[in-house]
Design an enzyme around this catalytic site. Structure first.
Site, mmCIF file in Angstrom:
data_model
loop_
_atom_site.group_PDB
_atom_site.id
_atom_site.type_symbol
_atom_site.label_atom_id
_atom_site.label_comp_id
_atom_site.label_asym_id
_atom_site.label_seq_id
_atom_site.Cartn_x
_atom_site.Cartn_y
_atom_site.Cartn_z
ATOM 1 C CG HIS A 262 13.703 -1.311 7.418
ATOM 2 N ND1 HIS A 262 14.866 -0.893 6.827
ATOM 3 C CD2 HIS A 262 13.687 -0.777 8.664
ATOM 4 C CE1 HIS A 262 15.532 -0.142 7.686
ATOM 5 N NE2 HIS A 262 14.838 -0.055 8.812
ATOM 6 C CG ASP A 313 9.087 1.146 15.251
ATOM 7 O OD1 ASP A 313 9.602 1.425 16.341
ATOM 8 O OD2 ASP A 313 9.284 1.797 14.217
HETATM 9 N N1 ACO Z 1 2.165 -2.088 4.982
HETATM 10 C C1 ACO Z 1 1.702 -2.336 3.753
HETATM 11 N N2 ACO Z 1 2.440 -2.170 2.638
HETATM 12 C C2 ACO Z 1 3.688 -1.728 2.798
HETATM 13 C C3 ACO Z 1 4.245 -1.463 4.045
HETATM 14 C C4 ACO Z 1 3.425 -1.653 5.158
HETATM 15 N N3 ACO Z 1 3.888 -1.423 6.383
HETATM 16 N N4 ACO Z 1 5.518 -1.060 3.891
HETATM 17 C C5 ACO Z 1 5.752 -1.051 2.589
HETATM 18 N N5 ACO Z 1 4.655 -1.467 1.915
HETATM 19 C C6 ACO Z 1 4.511 -1.622 0.479
HETATM 20 C C7 ACO Z 1 4.128 -0.295 -0.152
HETATM 21 O O1 ACO Z 1 2.744 -0.085 -0.195
HETATM 22 C C8 ACO Z 1 4.738 -0.472 -1.509
HETATM 23 O O2 ACO Z 1 3.933 -1.409 -2.215
HETATM 24 P P1 ACO Z 1 3.626 -1.253 -3.751
HETATM 25 O O3 ACO Z 1 4.955 -1.351 -4.420
HETATM 26 O O4 ACO Z 1 2.698 -2.382 -4.016
HETATM 27 O O5 ACO Z 1 3.006 0.104 -3.885
HETATM 28 C C9 ACO Z 1 6.050 -1.190 -1.214
HETATM 29 O O6 ACO Z 1 5.789 -1.947 -0.048
HETATM 30 C C10 ACO Z 1 7.229 -0.240 -0.971
HETATM 31 O O7 ACO Z 1 6.874 0.607 0.120
HETATM 32 P P2 ACO Z 1 7.392 2.083 0.301
HETATM 33 O O8 ACO Z 1 6.509 2.791 1.265
HETATM 34 O O9 ACO Z 1 7.606 2.720 -1.037
HETATM 35 O O10 ACO Z 1 8.797 1.808 0.945
HETATM 36 P P3 ACO Z 1 9.725 2.845 1.633
HETATM 37 O O11 ACO Z 1 11.064 2.256 1.642
HETATM 38 O O12 ACO Z 1 9.563 4.189 1.033
HETATM 39 O O13 ACO Z 1 9.153 2.968 3.117
HETATM 40 C C11 ACO Z 1 8.650 2.430 5.337
HETATM 41 C C12 ACO Z 1 9.644 2.258 4.193
HETATM 42 C C13 ACO Z 1 8.341 3.909 5.528
HETATM 43 C C14 ACO Z 1 9.276 1.899 6.608
HETATM 44 C C15 ACO Z 1 7.364 1.665 4.998
HETATM 45 O O14 ACO Z 1 7.647 0.292 4.943
HETATM 46 C C16 ACO Z 1 6.248 1.948 5.989
HETATM 47 O O15 ACO Z 1 5.528 2.946 5.841
HETATM 48 N N6 ACO Z 1 6.083 1.073 7.035
HETATM 49 C C17 ACO Z 1 5.065 1.297 8.042
HETATM 50 C C18 ACO Z 1 5.571 2.301 9.077
HETATM 51 C C19 ACO Z 1 6.652 1.715 9.952
HETATM 52 O O16 ACO Z 1 6.550 0.625 10.470
HETATM 53 N N7 ACO Z 1 7.713 2.515 10.147
HETATM 54 C C20 ACO Z 1 8.857 2.125 10.977
HETATM 55 C C21 ACO Z 1 10.037 1.824 10.122
HETATM 56 S S1 ACO Z 1 11.403 1.201 11.024
HETATM 57 C C22 ACO Z 1 11.961 2.522 11.876
HETATM 58 O O17 ACO Z 1 11.846 3.636 11.488
HETATM 59 C C23 ACO Z 1 12.551 2.278 13.121
#
Ligand code: ACO
Length: 376
Positions: A262, A313
Site C-alpha cells: 500500500h 483487496d
Molecule cells: N508484491 C510484491 N512487491 C511489492 C508489492 C506487491 N504487491 N507492492 C509493493 N511491492 C514492492 C515493490 O516491488 C517495491 O520493491 P523494491 O523497492 O524492492 O523495488 C516496493 O515494494 C515499493 O512498491 P511500489 O510499487 O513502488 O509502491 P507504490 O506505493 O508505488 O504502490 C501499490 C502501491 C500500487 C498498491 C503496490 O503495492 C502494488 O502494486 N500492489 C499490488 C496491487 C494491489 O494490491 N493494489 C491494491 C491497492 S489497495 C487499493 O487500491 C484499494
C-alpha cells in the site's frame, strides 16, 4: 538551450494535494479515521446508510434522520427507461467496470439536476448516483431471462442491494457481511480514484463526470481491480502446498502479488483484519475453507519473503466469493461502496474549489527548426 528542472515526485508519493475533513489514513500506525471516528469504532456498529450520512454531512444521524435518509436513498434505486435501453445494448461479455462507468456517464444525461452544481443539487445527485450504482451492479448478476426487480422500501440499502442482486430476501449473515464490507470500503482519503474525482470537479465539471473518472481509475489492477486478480491467483494456486513456490517464483521474476502493499500503510491495513475474520467464517460455511487456507499461507509467505502485508483487496476476494458473488463483479462492489466517499469528496471540493493543475518536468528538446514535409 537548457532550462531549470524541478525533479517530479514519482507517483506524487507524500505530496499533500488537498485539505480534507472526511478521512485520515494514519499509515504509520495502521489506523483509519472517518470524520474523527476510528474505523474499528464504526466497522461492526454502523449500517452503510449511517456511514454515508457521516461522510456526507460530518455527523452521525439521529434515528429519524437515518430513517428519512434510508427511505430517500432506497427510493432512488431506479433507472430511467432510456438507461435500461443503453444497458441492453452492451455486449454480453462487456467488462462490468466499463459498463458501470458507461452507465454512470449516461445517467448524467438524464439527471434532473444534471447541469446544476449547487450544494442542494449535489446532495440530490450524490443520493441518486449511489442508489443507481447499486441497481446497476445488482442488475449485472440478474439472469437475462428474469424480469428487472424493484427495490423494496421496507428494506435497508444492503438488504435491497442483495435482494436485487440475488432475487431473494438475503440471509441475515450475508446482509451483515455486505453491510460491513461496504462500510470498510466507503472511503480512503486521496486514493487514485478519489483524486481523479476531485481533479475532474475542480474544473467545475459535474458530479457524474467525476464519478465516471473515479470509476475509470478504480478499474485498474493496481487499485480496485486487485480483488479480482487476487481471486484469479487463488484459483491458479488451488492447493495450500503450492503457495511457497508460487510466491517465490512471482517475487524472483519481479512480479507484484495482488492484494499486497500500500502506498500509505507501513503496517497492517486496518480494514484487512475485519475482512480476514469474515473470510474465515464465510469460507467455512461455503465449503471453500481451502481458499482461506491458501490466503493465510500467501500472507505468511509474502511477509516472510518480502516484508509486505495484505491490503483491503486481499481478503475481500474470498469474502465476496463465499457470498456467491462472481469475481468479475468484485471491483463493482468496491465501486458501489466507494461511491459514498467519492461523492463526499466531490462535495468537499466544490465547497472550497481551486482548479487542480500541477506542472510537469519537460524532458524534451528545444529550438528545433521546422523542416518542410517533402524534405524530411
Ligand atoms: N508484491 C510484491 N512487491 C511489492 C508489492 C506487491 N504487491 N507492492 C509493493 N511491492 C514492492 C515493490 O516491488 C517495491 O520493491 P523494491 O523497492 O524492492 O523495488 C516496493 O515494494 C515499493 O512498491 P511500489 O510499487 O513502488 O509502491 P507504490 O506505493 O508505488 O504502490 C501499490 C502501491 C500500487 C498498491 C503496490 O503495492 C502494488 O502494486 N500492489 C499490488 C496491487 C494491489 O494490491 N493494489 C491494491 C491497492 S489497495 C487499493 O487500491 C484499494
Amino acid at each position: 538551450m537548457s532550462k531549470k528542472r524541478n525533479q517530479p515526485v514519482r507517483g506524487l508519493k507524500g505530496i499533500v494535494a488537498a485539505d480534507t475533513a472526511i478521512t485520515f489514513v494514519d499509515g504509520q500506525n495502521g489506523k483509519l479515521y472517518h470524520r474523527g471516528y476510528e474505523l474499528d469504532e464504526l466497522a461492526s456498529k454502523v449500517c452503510f446508510e449511517e456511514m454515508v450520512y457521516l461522510l456526507w454531512f460530518g455527523t452521525l444521524p439521529t434515528a429519524s434522520q437515518l430513517e428519512d435518509f434510508r427511505s430517500e436513498l432506497v427510493a432512488e434505486m431506479r433507472l430511467p427507461n432510456q438507461v435500461w435501453d443503453i444497458i441492453k445494448l452492451a455486449p454480453p461479455n462487456a467488462n462490468p467496470m466499463v459498463l458501470l462507468r458507461t452507465v454512470v456517464s449516461a445517467l448524467g444525461m438524464f439527471d434532473p439536476d444534471g447541469g446544476k452544481n449547487t450544494e442542494a443539487a449535489n446532495i440530490r445527485k450524490a443520493r441518486r448516483i449511489l442508489a443507481q450504482v447499486a441497481t446497476v451492479v445488482a442488475h449485472m448478476n440478474r439472469p437475462k431471462d428474469e424480469p428487472i426487480r424493484s427495490a423494496d422500501g421496507r428494506m435497508g440499502f444492503a438488504e435491497n442491494f442483495l435482494y436485487l442482486f440475488n432475487g431473494k430476501i438475503p440471509r441475515k449473515l450475508d446482509q451483515d457481511v455486505v453491510n460491513t464490507t461496504l462500510v470498510l470500503h466507503a472511503d480512503h482519503g486521496l486514493a487514485a480514484s478519489t483524486f481523479a474525482a476531485r481533479v475532474t470537479v475542480s474544473t467545475l465539471a459535474g458530479m457524474h463526470s467525476a464519478i465516471a473518472a473515479a470509476l475509470a481509475s478504480l478499474k485498474g489492477p493496481l487499485h480496485g481491480g486487485a480483488n479480482r486478480a487476487v481471486m484469479e491467483m487463488l484459483e491458479e494456486i488451488n492447493e495450500p502446498r503450492k503457495v511457497k513456490a508460487y510466491i517465490k517464483g512471482m517475487l524472483q521474476t519481479g512480479q507484484k502479488i495482488m492484494g499486497f502493499g500500500h502506498r500509505v500503510y507501513q503496517t497492517e491495513d486496518p480494514r484487512s483484519k475485519h475482512l480476514r475474520g469474515y473470510s474465515q467464517k464465510l469460507s467455512k460455511k461455503a465449503g471453500t475453507s481451502h481458499l482461506f487456507e491458501i490466503s493465510q499461507k500467501i500472507e505468511q509467505e509474502v511477509l516472510e519473503q518480502k516484508g509486505i502485508r495484505p491490503n483491503v483487496d486481499f481478503y475481500s476476494a474470498t469474502v465476496q466469493s463465499a457470498l456467491g458473488i462472481p469475481k468479475e463483479l468484485f471491483t463493482c462492489i468496491f465501486a458501489l461502496a466507494r461511491t459514498a466517499g467519492w461523492t463526499a469528496h466531490v462535495m468537499e471540493q466544490f465547497n472550497d474549489n481551486r482548479l487542480i493543475r500541477p506542472t510537469s518536468n519537460y524532458t524534451g528538446g528545444f529550438d528545433l527548426k521546422y523542416v518542410p514535409i517533402n524534405q524530411r
